[in-house]
Each structure stands twice: as structure tokens, then as C-alpha cells.
Design a protein around this motif. Structure first.
Motif, PDB file in Angstrom:
ATOM      1  N   TYR A  32      71.780   4.494  33.694  1.00 20.04           N
ATOM      2  CA  TYR A  32      70.691   3.565  33.382  1.00 20.04           C
ATOM      3  C   TYR A  32      69.474   3.528  34.318  1.00 20.04           C
ATOM      4  O   TYR A  32      68.463   3.857  34.067  1.00 20.04           O
ATOM      5  CB  TYR A  32      70.976   2.245  32.915  1.00 20.04           C
ATOM      6  CG  TYR A  32      69.980   1.332  32.613  1.00 20.04           C
ATOM      7  CD1 TYR A  32      69.896   0.074  33.140  1.00 20.04           C
ATOM      8  CD2 TYR A  32      68.998   1.715  31.647  1.00 20.04           C
ATOM      9  CE1 TYR A  32      68.788  -0.913  33.084  1.00 20.04           C
ATOM     10  CE2 TYR A  32      68.072   0.626  31.342  1.00 20.04           C
ATOM     11  CZ  TYR A  32      67.738  -0.468  32.073  1.00 20.04           C
ATOM     12  OH  TYR A  32      66.878  -1.208  31.566  1.00 20.04           O
ATOM     13  N   TYR A 100      75.318   2.197  35.569  1.00 22.10           N
ATOM     14  CA  TYR A 100      75.511   2.652  33.973  1.00 22.10           C
ATOM     15  C   TYR A 100      75.485   1.377  32.997  1.00 22.10           C
ATOM     16  O   TYR A 100      76.204   0.404  33.190  1.00 22.10           O
ATOM     17  CB  TYR A 100      76.708   3.256  33.888  1.00 22.10           C
ATOM     18  CG  TYR A 100      77.027   4.807  34.404  1.00 22.10           C
ATOM     19  CD1 TYR A 100      77.431   4.948  35.718  1.00 22.10           C
ATOM     20  CD2 TYR A 100      76.503   5.878  33.282  1.00 22.10           C
ATOM     21  CE1 TYR A 100      77.305   6.263  36.383  1.00 22.10           C
ATOM     22  CE2 TYR A 100      76.321   6.962  34.371  1.00 22.10           C
ATOM     23  CZ  TYR A 100      76.846   7.154  35.504  1.00 22.10           C
ATOM     24  OH  TYR A 100      76.603   8.592  35.919  1.00 22.10           O
ATOM     25  N   GLY A 101      74.889   1.467  31.956  1.00 21.98           N
ATOM     26  CA  GLY A 101      74.745   0.422  31.195  1.00 21.98           C
ATOM     27  C   GLY A 101      73.538  -0.540  31.028  1.00 21.98           C
ATOM     28  O   GLY A 101      73.001  -0.653  32.290  1.00 21.98           O
ATOM     29  N   LYS A 102      72.951  -0.738  30.109  1.00 17.84           N
ATOM     30  CA  LYS A 102      71.613  -1.402  29.892  1.00 17.84           C
ATOM     31  C   LYS A 102      71.709  -2.990  29.955  1.00 17.84           C
ATOM     32  O   LYS A 102      70.837  -3.432  30.341  1.00 17.84           O
ATOM     33  CB  LYS A 102      70.754  -0.830  29.050  1.00 17.84           C
ATOM     34  CG  LYS A 102      69.319  -1.249  28.751  1.00 17.84           C
ATOM     35  CD  LYS A 102      68.801  -0.752  27.645  1.00 17.84           C
ATOM     36  CE  LYS A 102      67.034  -1.387  27.646  1.00 17.84           C
ATOM     37  NZ  LYS A 102      66.441  -0.518  26.581  1.00 17.84           N
ATOM     38  N   GLN A 107      77.269  -4.136  33.108  1.00 20.70           N
ATOM     39  CA  GLN A 107      76.787  -2.943  33.532  1.00 20.70           C
ATOM     40  C   GLN A 107      77.960  -2.693  34.602  1.00 20.70           C
ATOM     41  O   GLN A 107      78.562  -3.592  35.070  1.00 20.70           O
ATOM     42  CB  GLN A 107      75.371  -3.116  34.205  1.00 20.70           C
ATOM     43  CG  GLN A 107      74.387  -3.439  33.238  1.00 20.70           C
ATOM     44  CD  GLN A 107      72.897  -3.581  33.963  1.00 20.70           C
ATOM     45  OE1 GLN A 107      73.117  -4.482  34.922  1.00 20.70           O
ATOM     46  NE2 GLN A 107      71.979  -3.182  33.459  1.00 20.70           N
TER      47      GLN A 107
END
Length: 121
Positions: A32, A100-102, A107
């Protein structure tokens, strides 16, 4: 297993330049964000710059605006920090962070081992 590897630190004189590199591997999808933090002796780790992978939007702490530039290479899963007009107060260990991950709270953040930047007066 996510890996984050930095390189490019060193010692320069005031006004000099350095370019830090960071690559990440271990996931089949893009991060992300990728960014840089730094920690000077006796101080807490602080945010320096970040880039959002999909949009390319960049964010900087005020003290480095106009001097540092963060960029990315999508194909290499790499991020770079071009540091110009370096000052002694930029001396620190610089860490690459990969997120990583929004969704906040869901996250995953990964850190590199750090690379030393020393600016002599």
C-alpha cells in the motif's frame, strides 16, 4: 516471509547528496505504501517520507521538503530516497517501512535493518 532490504547510506559533507534504496519481496501483491523513517542517537524514530504505491502520492516531513525526493519503481518493488543539500541534523539511521493493507487497524508493517547516514559539518 516479507523481506525489506535497504542500501545506499554513507558519510557525506554538509551540502552533499546520497540516494537510499529499498526493495521488498515475499508477497505476490504490491504494498500500500513504502516509506522512510530515521532515528538519531538519543531520539525517537521519526517519519521522513512516504509514497502511496497505486497513486504515487508523496508525503514528507517539513524538515526535508524541497531537499529529499521519494520515488518508486513498480517493476522492482523498490523505493528510493534522493537526499540533497544534506545537513548535520539529517544524521541518523534510516529505516525503510513497507505497509501492506489499506484499512487502518488491519495493516501489516515491515521494517528493514536500517542504513547509517552521517553528514559532517
Amino acid at each position: 516471509q516479507v523481506q525489506v532490504v535497504e542500501s545506499g547510506g554513507g558519510m557525506v559533507q554538509t551540502g552533499g547528496s546520497l540516494r537510499l534504496s529499498c526493495t521488498t519481496s515475499g508477497r505476490t501483491f504490491s504494498p500500500y505504501t513504502m516509506g522512510w523513517f530515521r532515528q538519531a542517537p538519543g531520539k525517537e524514530r521519526e517519519f521522513v517520507a512516504r509514497i502511496t504505491w497505486s497513486s504515487g502520492n508523496t508525503y514528507y516531513t517539513d524538515s526535508v521538503k524541497g531537499r529529499f525526493t521519494i520515488s518508486r519503481d513498480n517493476a522492482q518493488n523498490a523505493v528510493y530516497l534522493q537526499m540533497n543539500s544534506l545537513k548535520p541534523e539529517d544524521t541518523a539511521v534510516y529505516y525503510c517501512q513497507v505497509t501492506y493493507g489499506k484499512v487502518v487497524g488491519a495493516q501489516n508493517n515491515y521494517w528493514g535493518q536500517g542504513t547509517q547516514v552521517t553528514v559532517s559539518s
